[in-house]
Design a protein around this motif. Structure first.
Motif, PDB file in Angstrom:
ATOM      1  N   VAL A  61     -49.477  27.613  27.518  1.00  0.00           N
ATOM      2  CA  VAL A  61     -50.245  26.890  26.506  1.00  0.00           C
ATOM      3  C   VAL A  61     -50.809  25.572  27.026  1.00  0.00           C
ATOM      4  CG1 VAL A  61     -48.958  27.919  24.596  1.00  0.00           C
ATOM      5  CG2 VAL A  61     -48.147  25.783  25.606  1.00  0.00           C
ATOM      6  N   TRP A  62     -50.481  25.203  28.258  1.00  0.00           N
ATOM      7  CA  TRP A  62     -50.965  23.939  28.814  1.00  0.00           C
ATOM      8  C   TRP A  62     -52.339  24.141  29.422  1.00  0.00           C
ATOM      9  CZ3 TRP A  62     -49.249  19.314  27.763  1.00  0.00           C
ATOM     10  CH2 TRP A  62     -49.629  18.229  28.554  1.00  0.00           C
ATOM     11  N   ARG A  63     -53.359  23.540  28.796  1.00  0.00           N
ATOM     12  CA  ARG A  63     -54.731  23.620  29.279  1.00  0.00           C
ATOM     13  C   ARG A  63     -55.029  22.424  30.180  1.00  0.00           C
ATOM     14  NH1 ARG A  63     -58.177  26.310  25.370  1.00  0.00           N
ATOM     15  NH2 ARG A  63     -59.544  24.493  25.179  1.00  0.00           N
ATOM     16  N   ARG A  64     -56.198  22.367  30.748  1.00  0.00           N
ATOM     17  CA  ARG A  64     -56.606  21.208  31.531  1.00  0.00           C
ATOM     18  C   ARG A  64     -57.445  20.273  30.666  1.00  0.00           C
ATOM     19  NH1 ARG A  64     -55.440  25.154  35.152  1.00  0.00           N
ATOM     20  NH2 ARG A  64     -54.741  24.487  37.228  1.00  0.00           N
ATOM     21  N   VAL A  65     -57.687  19.036  31.173  1.00  0.00           N
ATOM     22  CA  VAL A  65     -58.452  18.065  30.396  1.00  0.00           C
ATOM     23  C   VAL A  65     -59.503  17.376  31.259  1.00  0.00           C
ATOM     24  CG1 VAL A  65     -56.585  17.606  28.754  1.00  0.00           C
ATOM     25  CG2 VAL A  65     -56.810  16.170  30.807  1.00  0.00           C
ATOM     26  N   LEU A  66     -60.476  16.807  30.583  1.00  0.00           N
ATOM     27  CA  LEU A  66     -61.570  16.079  31.225  1.00  0.00           C
ATOM     28  C   LEU A  66     -62.088  15.065  30.208  1.00  0.00           C
ATOM     29  CD1 LEU A  66     -63.539  16.118  33.761  1.00  0.00           C
ATOM     30  CD2 LEU A  66     -65.008  17.593  32.373  1.00  0.00           C
ATOM     31  N   ASN A  73     -53.487  17.109  34.587  1.00  0.00           N
ATOM     32  CA  ASN A  73     -53.948  18.216  35.427  1.00  0.00           C
ATOM     33  C   ASN A  73     -53.002  18.503  36.588  1.00  0.00           C
ATOM     34  OD1 ASN A  73     -56.150  18.627  33.775  1.00  0.00           O
ATOM     35  ND2 ASN A  73     -57.498  17.307  34.982  1.00  0.00           N
ATOM     36  N   LEU A  74     -52.218  17.508  37.002  1.00  0.00           N
ATOM     37  CA  LEU A  74     -51.166  17.782  37.986  1.00  0.00           C
ATOM     38  C   LEU A  74     -50.172  18.785  37.425  1.00  0.00           C
ATOM     39  CD1 LEU A  74     -49.549  17.285  40.610  1.00  0.00           C
ATOM     40  CD2 LEU A  74     -48.456  15.354  39.431  1.00  0.00           C
ATOM     41  N   LEU A  75     -49.790  18.598  36.162  1.00  0.00           N
ATOM     42  CA  LEU A  75     -48.868  19.549  35.539  1.00  0.00           C
ATOM     43  C   LEU A  75     -49.496  20.937  35.474  1.00  0.00           C
ATOM     44  CD1 LEU A  75     -46.302  20.322  34.056  1.00  0.00           C
ATOM     45  CD2 LEU A  75     -47.286  19.366  31.957  1.00  0.00           C
ATOM     46  N   ALA A  76     -50.778  21.011  35.125  1.00  0.00           N
ATOM     47  CA  ALA A  76     -51.460  22.310  35.083  1.00  0.00           C
ATOM     48  C   ALA A  76     -51.436  22.979  36.450  1.00  0.00           C
ATOM     49  CB  ALA A  76     -52.892  22.128  34.600  1.00  0.00           C
ATOM     50  N   ALA A  77     -51.686  22.204  37.504  1.00  0.00           N
ATOM     51  CA  ALA A  77     -51.674  22.761  38.857  1.00  0.00           C
ATOM     52  C   ALA A  77     -50.280  23.241  39.245  1.00  0.00           C
ATOM     53  CB  ALA A  77     -52.165  21.714  39.850  1.00  0.00           C
ATOM     54  N   MET A  78     -49.246  22.500  38.839  1.00  0.00           N
ATOM     55  CA  MET A  78     -47.877  22.888  39.181  1.00  0.00           C
ATOM     56  C   MET A  78     -47.438  24.136  38.432  1.00  0.00           C
ATOM     57  SD  MET A  78     -46.014  19.175  39.664  1.00  0.00           S
ATOM     58  CE  MET A  78     -44.473  19.878  40.295  1.00  0.00           C
ATOM     59  N   ILE A  79     -47.980  24.345  37.236  1.00  0.00           N
ATOM     60  CA  ILE A  79     -47.691  25.580  36.508  1.00  0.00           C
ATOM     61  C   ILE A  79     -48.229  26.780  37.287  1.00  0.00           C
ATOM     62  CG2 ILE A  79     -48.218  26.920  34.422  1.00  0.00           C
ATOM     63  CD1 ILE A  79     -48.448  24.149  32.975  1.00  0.00           C
ATOM     64  N   ASP A  80     -49.510  26.719  37.643  1.00  0.00           N
ATOM     65  CA  ASP A  80     -50.125  27.839  38.356  1.00  0.00           C
ATOM     66  C   ASP A  80     -49.505  28.028  39.737  1.00  0.00           C
ATOM     67  OD1 ASP A  80     -51.985  28.651  36.358  1.00  0.00           O
ATOM     68  OD2 ASP A  80     -53.202  26.899  36.827  1.00  0.00           O
ATOM     69  N   ASN A  81     -49.121  26.941  40.371  1.00  0.00           N
ATOM     70  CA  ASN A  81     -48.474  27.036  41.683  1.00  0.00           C
ATOM     71  C   ASN A  81     -47.113  27.717  41.579  1.00  0.00           C
ATOM     72  OD1 ASN A  81     -48.495  26.195  44.585  1.00  0.00           O
ATOM     73  ND2 ASN A  81     -46.641  25.122  43.949  1.00  0.00           N
ATOM     74  N   HIS A  82     -46.372  27.368  40.531  1.00  0.00           N
ATOM     75  CA  HIS A  82     -45.057  27.987  40.331  1.00  0.00           C
ATOM     76  C   HIS A  82     -45.187  29.499  40.126  1.00  0.00           C
ATOM     77  CE1 HIS A  82     -40.837  28.202  38.959  1.00  0.00           C
ATOM     78  NE2 HIS A  82     -41.297  29.114  38.118  1.00  0.00           N
ATOM     79  N   ILE A  83     -46.168  29.887  39.315  1.00  0.00           N
ATOM     80  CA  ILE A  83     -46.381  31.318  39.067  1.00  0.00           C
ATOM     81  C   ILE A  83     -46.808  32.025  40.356  1.00  0.00           C
ATOM     82  CG2 ILE A  83     -47.840  32.983  37.824  1.00  0.00           C
ATOM     83  CD1 ILE A  83     -47.947  30.880  35.526  1.00  0.00           C
ATOM     84  N   HIS A  84     -47.673  31.364  41.131  1.00  0.00           N
ATOM     85  CA  HIS A  84     -48.167  31.958  42.377  1.00  0.00           C
ATOM     86  C   HIS A  84     -47.032  32.219  43.373  1.00  0.00           C
ATOM     87  CE1 HIS A  84     -50.903  32.713  45.730  1.00  0.00           C
ATOM     88  NE2 HIS A  84     -50.229  31.822  46.449  1.00  0.00           N
ATOM     89  N   TRP A  85     -46.067  31.292  43.451  1.00  0.00           N
ATOM     90  CA  TRP A  85     -45.005  31.404  44.443  1.00  0.00           C
ATOM     91  C   TRP A  85     -43.745  32.076  43.890  1.00  0.00           C
ATOM     92  CZ3 TRP A  85     -46.202  31.101  49.284  1.00  0.00           C
ATOM     93  CH2 TRP A  85     -47.275  30.302  49.700  1.00  0.00           C
ATOM     94  N   GLY A  86     -43.906  33.070  43.056  1.00  0.00           N
ATOM     95  CA  GLY A  86     -42.775  33.898  42.675  1.00  0.00           C
ATOM     96  C   GLY A  86     -42.327  33.794  41.240  1.00  0.00           C
ATOM     97  N   ASN A  87     -42.712  32.714  40.535  1.00  0.00           N
ATOM     98  CA  ASN A  87     -42.423  32.587  39.103  1.00  0.00           C
ATOM     99  C   ASN A  87     -40.929  32.684  38.802  1.00  0.00           C
ATOM    100  OD1 ASN A  87     -42.880  32.267  36.379  1.00  0.00           O
ATOM    101  ND2 ASN A  87     -43.826  34.274  36.074  1.00  0.00           N
ATOM    102  N   ALA A  88     -40.144  31.838  39.444  1.00  0.00           N
ATOM    103  CA  ALA A  88     -38.689  31.853  39.261  1.00  0.00           C
ATOM    104  C   ALA A  88     -38.275  31.574  37.819  1.00  0.00           C
ATOM    105  CB  ALA A  88     -38.041  30.827  40.192  1.00  0.00           C
TER     106      ALA A  88
END
Length: 553
Positions: free
Chosen positions: A159-164, A135-150
């Protein structure tokens, strides 16, 4: 009847230091987690011993029960009783089944790994670390997109979903990031159960920390607008993920009720993932013992096939013997008997249902492995019913042994142990995976479907074929395939019992697990996030007046 939890609580557990010494582990390798658990530092254990690897697999599971883990424990205890230096290497239980339908995964009766409650609930925190890293990777994906998506990630192709690690059907498909621009870009996504996470598969297939981080870096999280793959390394997430898994990569040491050292590590399901414990734990056992008993999830059509085609292929393992677990009750269900009627003798139903056992014997032999059948004894079995199973096995060139390890511990599986040790010592197997690396991806899927499931063919929409072709062009064509399919049948229809032929395996979706090193083919209606049943086991689990856990099975 005494329940498994009562038996486990009444067991006398040796201090974990004594179990470590019994296993031949140096003090420097043992990191105690309380009195009866320990993490093992693989780097502190000398390598070089080459034990014999024994796989325990089974017929297709039914509500009647088969007992793979129970048999694995009983066999390992029995082999030690007859003087064969043996260790166990098993998977860790997921919380999902514990609170859902299946219950825990520590064996049963007097063939259990203990402490049962600890192992089934949280254990040493490995699954939580895997969930956090994923889920850290999932958060970093969305964070990257939020901050400009370089990296120019196409938000439609993440394609990376979250898990529980809990069964929760409400999270299978979600819309995330709603509520305004501060919360990111809204998109469709979903959750899988932790045991289906690629991070789980990576932990179980990695050889050391360096390999772990390298595999994490290769995870493909999505694609750019030009369909170029984007990896966890591109996001600079692999280092932090590896840090979260630094302790989780160490195998866990516990013991059986019979005192056999047991390494329990990793826990992917076989119906939606590759179904085997970690390579690190298996290799550690082989370096310490003359024989290592391990298991693969669900029936041999799923767990054993993936054990051979994925784990053994990647790790260079050569199993010596396969034990197929069957029960009179389960074969009667395959022969058309309802669960409510299983207590009555029905020799003809066992004979009809034995086609399922025979199919699994034939399939395992395709890999060049000698086979023994373990008849996991239930009190309602009749001698005539057991004889039918022995005859069916003998007709196909292997012995079947009635095992009473649930009631008698290792003493109830000594005949099986003698047979397994004799076959392992002969080194008669000529192990080989089912297909070559250079076969095209869909041809690998079709090979499993036709040769293991005995389907007429595998089929998929043009979009699936196109996706596989793109992965082959990108250099992933050499990977093995991991079939996600119902565990209850050779087909994709869970109600089609016995040994069906001529059916069609429909592949509805494929997922690339580049870090783990395989391509997942999702077939039929199987879900990568299970749901809870109408009356989940969680309803009957509680703390008693004395503070002890009640209702755990």
């Amino acid at each position: 009847m005494t329940i498994d939890l009562d038996i486990a609580r009444a067991a006398h557990l040796a201090p974990i230091a004594d179990i470590a010494a019994r296993a031949g582990l140096p003090d420097a390798a043992v990191e105690p987690y309380g009195r009866h658990k320990a993490k093992i530092d693989r780097d502190a254990v000398p390598q070089g011993k080459d034990g014999k690897l024994i796989l325990v697999t089974a017929i297709n599971p039914t509500p009647a029960g088969e007992g793979k883990t129970t048999t694995s424990v009983g066999l390992a205890d029995a082999m030690n009783r007859i003087g064969k230096r043996t260790m166990l290497a098993l998977r860790e239980p997921s919380l999902g089944p514990c609170f859902g339908t299946k219950g825990g995964a520590t064996g049963g009766g007097y063939a259990q790994v203990v402490p049962m409650e600890d192992i089934n609930l949280h254990f040493t925190g490995d699954f939580h670390a895997i969930t956090a890293a994923h889920n850290l990777l999932a958060a970093m994906i969305d964070n990257h997109i939020h901050w400009g998506n370089a990296l120019d990630i196409d938000v439609r192709r993440v394609v990376w979903r979250r898990v529980l690690d809990v069964n929760d059907r409400a999270l299978r498909d979600i819309v995330q990031s709603i509520g305004g621009v501060a919360n990111g870009y809204p998109r469709e996504s979903g959750f899988d159960i932790t045991v289906a996470s690629e991070v789980m598969a990576i932990l179980c297939l990695a050889t050391d920390l360096a390999d772990l981080q390298a595999r994490l870096g290769r995870i493909v999280i999505g694609y750019t607008r030009t369909r170029a793959p984007v990896t966890a390394r591109d996001l600079k997430a692999d280092g932090a993920m590896a840090v979260l898994l630094k302790e989780a990569i160490k195998p866990n040491l516990v013991q059986t009720i019979g005192g056999t050292p047991a390494l329990i590590h990793g826990g992917p399901f076989a119906n939606i993932a590759h179904g085997c414990n970690s390579v690190i734990a298996t290799r550690l056992g082989l370096d310490l013992a003359d024989y290592v008993v391990t298991e693969a999830g669900f029936g041999a059509d799923l767990g054993a096939e993936k054990f051979f085609d994925i784990k053994c292929r990647q790790a260079g393992l050569k199993p010596a013997v396969a034990v197929i677990v069957a029960t009179v009750r389960a074969l009667k269900m395959n022969g058309g008997v309802a669960k409510a009627d299983l207590a009555g003798e029905d020799v003809d139903a066992v004979r009809r249902g034995s086609v399922n056992l025979v199919r699994h014997i034939e399939n395992v032999r395709q890999f060049g492995i000698p086979v023994v059948v373990a008849i996991n004894h239930f009190a309602t079995d009749s001698e005539a019913e057991q004889t039918v199973i022995r005859e069916a096995a003998a007709t196909h060139g292997c012995e079947a042994f009635v095992c009473t390890h649930w009631a008698d511990g290792g003493a109830g599986a000594e005949d099986l142990a003698h047979a397994v040790a004799a076959l392992a010592d002969k080194d008669a197997g000529q192990f080989a995976p089912l297909y070559d690396n250079d076969l095209p991806l869909f041809a690998k899927i079709n090979t499993v479907a036709t040769r293991i499931y005995r389907a007429e063919e595998a089929v998929a929409e043009p979009s699936v074929h196109a996706q596989l072709a793109r992965w082959e062009a990108a250099g992933y064509g050499h990977l093995p395939v991991c079939m996600a399919k119902t565990q209850y049948s050779f087909s994709t229809d869970p109600a089609l019992l016995g040994a069906p032929t001529g059916h069609v395996v429909k592949v509805r979706e494929v997922r690339l697990s580049a870090g783990a090193g395989f391509v997942v083919a999702i077939c039929g209606e199987v879900m990568t996030m299970p749901g809870l049943p109408k009356n989940p086991a969680a309803e009957g689990i509680y703390l008693g007046p004395d503070g002890e856990i009640e209702g755990l099975s």
